[in-house]
Structures are given as structure tokens and as C-alpha cells.
Design an enzyme around this catalytic site. Structure first.
Site, PDB file in Angstrom:
ATOM      1  N   ARG A   6       0.849  -1.183   0.000  1.00 19.46           N
ATOM      2  CA  ARG A   6       0.000   0.000   0.000  1.00 19.46           C
ATOM      3  C   ARG A   6       0.893   1.244   0.000  1.00 19.46           C
ATOM      4  O   ARG A   6       1.978   1.253   0.579  1.00 19.46           O
ATOM      5  CB  ARG A   6      -0.929   0.024   1.221  1.00 19.46           C
ATOM      6  CG  ARG A   6      -2.082  -0.966   1.146  1.00 19.46           C
ATOM      7  CD  ARG A   6      -3.088  -0.567   0.084  1.00 19.46           C
ATOM      8  NE  ARG A   6      -4.244  -1.441   0.034  1.00 19.46           N
ATOM      9  CZ  ARG A   6      -4.398  -2.460  -0.809  1.00 19.46           C
ATOM     10  NH1 ARG A   6      -3.414  -2.737  -1.665  1.00 19.46           N
ATOM     11  NH2 ARG A   6      -5.482  -3.193  -0.808  1.00 19.46           N
TER      12      ARG A   6
ATOM     13  N   HIS B  86      -0.631   0.670 -10.111  1.00 18.71           N
ATOM     14  CA  HIS B  86      -1.430  -0.213  -9.254  1.00 18.71           C
ATOM     15  C   HIS B  86      -2.032  -1.364 -10.072  1.00 18.71           C
ATOM     16  O   HIS B  86      -3.246  -1.560 -10.108  1.00 18.71           O
ATOM     17  CB  HIS B  86      -2.540   0.574  -8.549  1.00 18.71           C
ATOM     18  CG  HIS B  86      -2.992  -0.109  -7.278  1.00 18.71           C
ATOM     19  ND1 HIS B  86      -3.394   0.587  -6.165  1.00 18.71           N
ATOM     20  CD2 HIS B  86      -3.096  -1.423  -6.945  1.00 18.71           C
ATOM     21  CE1 HIS B  86      -3.750  -0.264  -5.200  1.00 18.71           C
ATOM     22  NE2 HIS B  86      -3.575  -1.495  -5.664  1.00 18.71           N
TER      23      HIS B  86
END
Length: 317
Positions: A232, A280
Site C-alpha cells: 500500500r 497499481h
């Protein structure tokens, strides 16, 4: 499902409106007895029993008094827990499946091999029309560490071990993975880090792991180590990474996750010669395969009130 339940609704909440329609189109045939709606047009709020979400806005769930569970469109639940108005006690179901695991295995293997074989430097030399052969050790003499040994991290570690890398793993609690030397807890963290020539972060985001990738951690790695973060964005202290690259403590970083996504155009990571940016995509879920997992989990939870992929909100994953 009985007649009273036939009008029950599943809402879908994703920042991209086009993707909401895509998910609804894929889920509807798999859950024909349910009504599928976008979260901003839910119909009767009391009929909403499930919310399928990615990065929901604050207050998304406050209207739904009969919500049975929230389904995260991903392995992580931090984006759900970030809702400051999240109703307490509502179960959260993670979306994890073979496709997501395979994608993460591919991503980690690809970028570990890129770092191991010096591909960033080779690419830079090509741009300069410079012929410079590099001799690198075989994978058996390269130590790669994986932080986070859950579904995705454990699979990634096994993949690296199968490729021949001297593979290390670290988690909050002790894990046993064939071919991987594992470390656990704070007491063994420093010993793990000092051996990692390539460090892969696949940790969940919790208060304990936020800002973990900082100057102190980088200083514990061997000089010239490289970093891959597919966990993350808030794991990383961005200024500390830039300083570690400038000093030579780190040689390169591959980043798939960021504090702000999409990454702003003016962000220094875009043009940094020692940083590879990916948008991502390490284990990006798609509606075709993901909808089957979501539908199966909703059916299982509806029938039994539990599911293997139920998250622990108190732990944060």
C-alpha cells in the site's frame, strides 16, 4: 431466497462510474435473484443487504440499515476501514482468488528478476547507446526478502524460491513455507532486513505498518539494496526513499502503490531515473474473474453467515 428476500439489493461502489456498470453487468447473471444497483442509485436503502466496493467515499454505508456484509474488491480492507462513518460490526469480505494470486506472483517475479539482472541500468545504457556488460550472480546467490506472508505474499515467496533465489520471509507471526527462511515479529525484524538485497513489501496496511518503509528501515538493508512495494502507498515515507536513492543506500525502487492515486503528474517519482512506476496493476482484479469470486462469497455468506475470506477488522486485514 424466499419471496421476501427477492427484492434484496446489492450495491456497487467504485470511483470509476464506468467500472460500476462493468461489474454490475458481470455480477447480474451470477446473482439473478438479486437486484444490482450503483451505490448512488440504490433504490430502497432498507433493501440493500450487500455492498461491493473499492475505495468507498466516507459515509457510503450509513443509509443501509440492513447491510449484512461489505465486500472489498481486493485482498486489502484498509480502503473500507478508512471510512470514518463505517458502521461498527458489519462483516467485511475480502476478494482473493487464484487469478489475483497468479497476477501477484507474476508481478513480483518480473520485478525481482529485473532488479536481479540489472535491467534498469541496461535500459539506461541503451538510451545512451552504451555497451556495458554486467556480471550478476545467479539467483542462488541473491537474497530476496518478502514482507507479509499472507495469501499473496506466501505465494510470491514460494515463486521466488522456485526460481532459485535465496528467499526470506517476514510476518507478524511465525509462518512455515517450504524453501523460505522465515522470520517473525519485531524481535527478528532487523536480522531479516540485514540479509535482504531485494526487499518486497506485500504487507497489509495497519497502524503498525503505516510509514514502515522509512529511513530507519532502509538503513538496515545492505547498501545498494532495491525495493519493490506492491503493498500500500502509505507504507512508504516518500522523502526517505528519495534520500536513500540519492545517497546510494538504495539502488532502485519499483512502486505499484502510492499515497495518492492516480499519481499526480508533477510527482517526482514519474521522472526519477532510479524509480519504476507501475499504476497499481500488480494484482489488479477484473470483473470477469472477480465477479465469480464475489458471487460465490455472497452466496456462501448468505447461506452460512461466514466465508473463508472474512477479514478481521480489528487487525486491519
Amino acid at each position: 431466497m424466499n419471496a421476501a428476500q427477492a427484492r434484496a439489493t446489492i450495491v456497487v461502489s467504485i470511483p470509476d462510474a464506468a467500472k460500476i456498470e462493468w461489474w454490475i453487468a458481470q455480477l447480474a447473471p451470477l446473482l439473478p435473484e438479486w437486484t444490482l444497483r450503483p451505490v448512488d442509485a440504490p433504490g430502497d436503502p432498507k433493501a440493500v443487504h450487500y455492498a461491493v466496493v473499492w475505495r468507498p467515499a466516507d459515509g457510503t454505508f450509513t443509509l443501509f440499515s440492513n447491510l449484512k456484509a461489505i465486500v472489498s474488491l481486493g485482498a486489502g480492507i484498509d480502503h473500507v476501514l478508512a471510512d470514518r462513518e463505517l458502521p461498527p460490526g458489519v462483516p467485511i469480505i475480502r476478494t482473493v482468488g487464484t487469478d489475483l494470486t497468479q497476477r501477484m506472483r507474476e508481478y513480483v517475479a518480473l520485478h525481482v528478476l529485473r532488479h536481479h539482472r540489472g535491467m534498469p541500468m541496461i535500459a539506461a545504457n541503451q538510451r545512451q547507446q552504451r555497451w556495458a556488460q554486467q556480471v550478476v550472480p545467479p539467483a542462488t546467490r541473491r537474497r530476496v526478502g518478502v514482507m507479509g506472508l499472507g495469501n499473496l505474499g506466501g505465494a510470491a515467496a514460494r515463486t521466488l524460491a522456485a526460481l532459485g533465489f535465496e528467499t526470506l520471509g517476514w510476518a507478524r507471526t511465525q509462518r512455515a513455507i517450504e524453501g523460505v527462511v522465515t522470520y517473525a515479529g519485531e524481535a527478528e525484524f532487523a536480522a531479516f532486513l540485514q540479509r535482504c538485497e531485494i526487499l518486497v513489501c506485500l504487507l497489509p496496511l495497519t497502524p503498525a505498518t503505516e510509514n514502515l518503509l522509512d529511513a530507519a528501515l532502509f538503513a538496515r538493508l545492505p547498501r545498494g539494496a532495491s525495493l519493490i512495494n506492491a503493498g500500500r502507498g502509505p507504507h512508504l515515507v516518500e522523502d526517505d526513499l528519495l534520500a536513500a536513492l540519492a545517497s546510494g543506500q538504495l539502488s532502485h525502487a519499483t512502486l505499484d502503490v502510492f499515497r495518492q492515486e492516480p499519481l499526480p503528474e508533477a510527482h517526482p517519482f514519474w521522472r526519477h531515473p532510479q524509480i519504476t512506476v507501475t499504476p497499481h496493476v500488480a494484482s489488479l482484479i477484473d470483473p470477469e474473474s472477480g465477479s465469480r469470486i464475489v458471487a460465490a462469497n455472497i452466496r456462501e455468506f448468505e447461506a452460512h453467515g461466514e466465508v473463508a475470506d472474512l477479514a478481521d477488522a480489528a487487525r486491519g486485514y
